[in-house]
Design an enzyme around this catalytic site. Structure first.
Site, short mmCIF file in Angstrom:
data_model
loop_
_atom_site.label_atom_id
_atom_site.label_comp_id
_atom_site.label_asym_id
_atom_site.label_seq_id
_atom_site.Cartn_x
_atom_site.Cartn_y
_atom_site.Cartn_z
N HIS A 263 0.82 -1.11 -0.17
CA HIS A 263 -0.10 -0.07 0.03
C HIS A 263 0.96 1.20 0.09
CE1 HIS A 263 -3.52 2.43 0.84
NE2 HIS A 263 -3.90 2.12 1.57
N HIS A 302 -2.48 -2.44 -9.36
CA HIS A 302 -3.50 -1.89 -8.47
C HIS A 302 -4.79 -2.84 -8.50
CE1 HIS A 302 -5.89 1.29 -6.42
NE2 HIS A 302 -4.92 1.93 -6.39
N ASP A 358 2.79 5.74 -6.67
CA ASP A 358 3.95 5.67 -5.87
C ASP A 358 4.97 5.43 -6.64
OD1 ASP A 358 3.24 5.68 -3.25
OD2 ASP A 358 2.24 3.84 -3.17
N1 ACO Z 1 4.78 -7.07 -10.27
C1 ACO Z 1 4.61 -8.00 -10.81
N2 ACO Z 1 3.63 -8.67 -11.06
C2 ACO Z 1 2.34 -8.08 -10.47
C3 ACO Z 1 2.46 -6.80 -9.64
C4 ACO Z 1 3.63 -5.90 -9.79
N3 ACO Z 1 3.72 -4.99 -9.14
N4 ACO Z 1 1.18 -6.39 -9.27
C5 ACO Z 1 0.27 -7.69 -9.60
N5 ACO Z 1 0.96 -8.44 -10.19
C6 ACO Z 1 0.70 -9.94 -10.81
C7 ACO Z 1 0.18 -10.63 -9.67
O1 ACO Z 1 1.36 -11.54 -9.60
C8 ACO Z 1 -1.09 -11.57 -10.55
O2 ACO Z 1 -0.22 -12.38 -11.60
P1 ACO Z 1 -0.78 -13.93 -11.76
O3 ACO Z 1 -2.22 -13.40 -12.43
O4 ACO Z 1 -0.03 -14.73 -12.89
O5 ACO Z 1 -1.10 -14.49 -10.44
C9 ACO Z 1 -1.52 -10.51 -11.41
O6 ACO Z 1 -0.73 -9.33 -11.64
C10 ACO Z 1 -2.80 -9.97 -10.44
O7 ACO Z 1 -2.43 -9.18 -9.60
P2 ACO Z 1 -3.06 -9.47 -8.10
O8 ACO Z 1 -2.18 -10.31 -7.09
O9 ACO Z 1 -4.30 -10.10 -8.20
O10 ACO Z 1 -3.30 -7.82 -7.59
P3 ACO Z 1 -3.88 -7.39 -6.42
O11 ACO Z 1 -5.00 -6.57 -6.74
O12 ACO Z 1 -4.35 -8.59 -5.45
O13 ACO Z 1 -2.77 -6.46 -6.07
C11 ACO Z 1 -1.23 -4.88 -5.38
C12 ACO Z 1 -2.54 -5.11 -6.02
C13 ACO Z 1 -1.05 -5.05 -4.00
C14 ACO Z 1 -1.06 -3.12 -5.48
C15 ACO Z 1 -0.07 -5.34 -6.39
O14 ACO Z 1 -0.21 -4.97 -7.79
C16 ACO Z 1 1.23 -4.92 -5.75
O15 ACO Z 1 1.89 -5.84 -5.09
N6 ACO Z 1 2.07 -3.97 -6.42
C17 ACO Z 1 3.19 -3.46 -6.13
C18 ACO Z 1 3.30 -2.75 -4.89
C19 ACO Z 1 2.59 -1.40 -4.93
O16 ACO Z 1 2.88 -0.56 -5.95
N7 ACO Z 1 1.69 -0.87 -4.21
C20 ACO Z 1 1.01 0.34 -4.29
C21 ACO Z 1 -0.45 0.35 -4.72
S1 ACO Z 1 -0.96 1.88 -5.04
C22 ACO Z 1 -1.49 2.15 -3.41
O17 ACO Z 1 -1.83 1.54 -2.40
C23 ACO Z 1 -1.08 3.74 -2.89
#
Ligand code: ACO
Length: 422
Positions: A263, A302, A358
């Site tokens: 987050h 996201h 971010d």
């Molecule tokens: N890098 C690589 N792969 C990713 C990323 C990433 N940053 N984010 C999602 N994915 C992949 C997942 O592994 C998943 O792959 P799969 O289908 O092969 O299993 C697919 O994309 C779908 O992702 P989910 O995990 O279902 O996404 P979710 O909605 O649960 O998570 C989150 C969202 C937590 C923001 C995630 O994208 C993440 O960890 N991003 C990196 C951290 C980040 O930048 N957070 C800030 C978010 S904005 C904020 O809160 C202010």
């Protein structure tokens, strides 16, 4: 076509029709047909947990509005305090209201001296600023016991002002203690963001010279962070607030959720990732590691944006304005290359992974002189009015305590064995 859903319980043959209201179906109506059957949705991906008039977000279209106003216009035309007023007092202030609001905030911005002496001094020298801030916000609850009167709208209004006013003071103090500098008291003559910069960076007795470009950029970043509907930390605030906890522990809990790298902690994680990549030529290897699942590309992805995060676009433009003053951040080239490679790669395209707010914000903060440990603290200052607007909105509604069900996966009923046979 009827705007409703019809469901049939095949075990009893009973059918009910549930109206669709603003894209939602009432779980209560559903449950009346299916008593004892719960919706399995652990991360609330398919659950609406609130009726809210604060923020509108369309993740597919990449739209974000606070109380109907597009984020792009707010970022361009308003200050953070105007937006805070919009969120917690429902409307953009007039000139007179803004003056009064600025005075209220300035008056409430100092923190008790005991706070510095007894609470902040108690942390380890190397304590992370965000850990210090989360604890400090919770500790404020003991200084303002009247805040427990959460059913009184006037009390809620006072505490909201206090928290917005004191957050930069606590944030700057968390930084100053970590670098061994004396605390700087707020200056009521300065605007909100200049005052924060002064409390952060002032040395000696002469006034701190605020660069207007950097001040405006930081103020705009606060605007962009001010609310984001039912994100993890806001949901935390609503859940904790639903137990009728006081606003300080409620906001501390929300800030705790924000601290996580999935987050608001992502801005710090992005910077550390860029530093680790270090060289332009290492980008392709890093991306290959992300695709094999070894790493996450921090600042990408996201839960609700399946399109470019509109805030990220504004932050990216702002970065150039800031670098004109501070000089180029050498990590920008790596960030731009990461974005270019990712946006052309089917792994990211198929999963609709775009830069979020971010991805570029940390580069700006670093160029302005903020240490990495302060990045999520800056997010906390920005998000405070949003948390409080949701907290107040929830308490103004006929809210019940948040209490989800669970799917039990543990052992069936069994007898406790005596200790010698375990
Ligand atoms: N890098 C690589 N792969 C990713 C990323 C990433 N940053 N984010 C999602 N994915 C992949 C997942 O592994 C998943 O792959 P799969 O289908 O092969 O299993 C697919 O994309 C779908 O992702 P989910 O995990 O279902 O996404 P979710 O909605 O649960 O998570 C989150 C969202 C937590 C923001 C995630 O994208 C993440 O960890 N991003 C990196 C951290 C980040 O930048 N957070 C800030 C978010 S904005 C904020 O809160 C202010």
């Amino acid at each position: 076509m009827a705007d409703s859903i019809t469901i049939t319980n095949n075990r009893t043959g009973e059918t009910i029709e549930i109206p669709l209201v603003d894209g939602t179906v009432s779980a209560r109506s559903w449950s009346s047909l299916l008593p004892g059957i719960w919706f399995d949705d652990p991360s609330f991906s398919a659950t609406s947990g609130a009726d809210s008039a604060i923020t509108y977000l369309d993740g597919e279209a990449g739209l974000l509005r606070y109380r109907g106003y597009p984020i792009e216009q707010l970022a361009e035309q308003t200050t953070f305090l105007e937006v805070a007023h919009l969120l917690v007092r429902d409307k953009l202030p007039t000139v007179t209201q803004l003056k009064a609001w600025q005075s209220e905030i300035a008056e409430a911005s100092p923190i008790h001296e005991n706070f510095h002496k007894r609470i902040l001094e108690g942390f380890r020298d190397d304590a992370h600023a965000m850990g210090v801030l989360v604890s400090s916000i919770a500790a404020m609850s003991t200084f303002w016991p009247d805040s427990k009167d959460i059913e009184n709208p006037e009390q809620r209004r006072d505490e909201t002002t206090r928290l917005i006013a004191k957050m930069p003071t606590m944030a700057a103090s968390a930084h100053r203690r970590s670098v061994g500098l004396p605390y700087v008291f707020p200056d009521p003559e300065l605007d909100y963001t200049s005052n924060f910069l002064s409390m952060m960076f002032k040395l000696g007795d002469s006034p701190y010279e605020v660069d207007p470009v950097l001040r405006d950029a930081l103020d705009m970043l606060f605007v962009l962070h001010a609310d984001h509907e039912q994100n993890c930390s806001t949901t935390t605030a609503r859940v904790v607030g639903s137990a009728h906890a006081d606003p300080y522990v409620t906001v501390a809990a929300a800030a705790g959720a924000l601290y996580g790298p999935r987050h608001g902690g992502a801005n710090e994680a992005v910077l550390r990732m860029l530093e680790e990549i270090a060289e332009f030529d290492n980008v392709d290897d890093f991306i290959a590691g992300v695709k094999t699942g070894d790493r996450k590309l921090m600042g990408f992805g996201h839960r609700v944006y399946k399109n470019y995060d509109p805030r990220a676009r504004i932050v990216k433009d702002t970065a150039h304005r800031v670098f004109d003053v501070t000089g180029m951040n050498p990590l920008l080239d790596i960030a731009l290359k990461l974005e270019e490679v990712a946006l052309a790669d089917p792994y990211f395209v198929d999963r609709k992974l775009y830069p979020n707010i971010d991805f570029y914000s940390g580069l700006i903060y670093q160029s302005m002189g903020f240490p990495v440990e302060m990045f999520t603290v800056l997010f906390t200052i920005g998000r405070t009015p949003g948390w409080l607007a949701h907290w107040d909105e929830m308490l103004s509604q006929d809210s019940r305590i948040a209490r989800p069900r669970q799917r039990y996966t543990g052992p069936a009923d069994r007898d406790v064995p005596s200790i010698d046979v375990r």
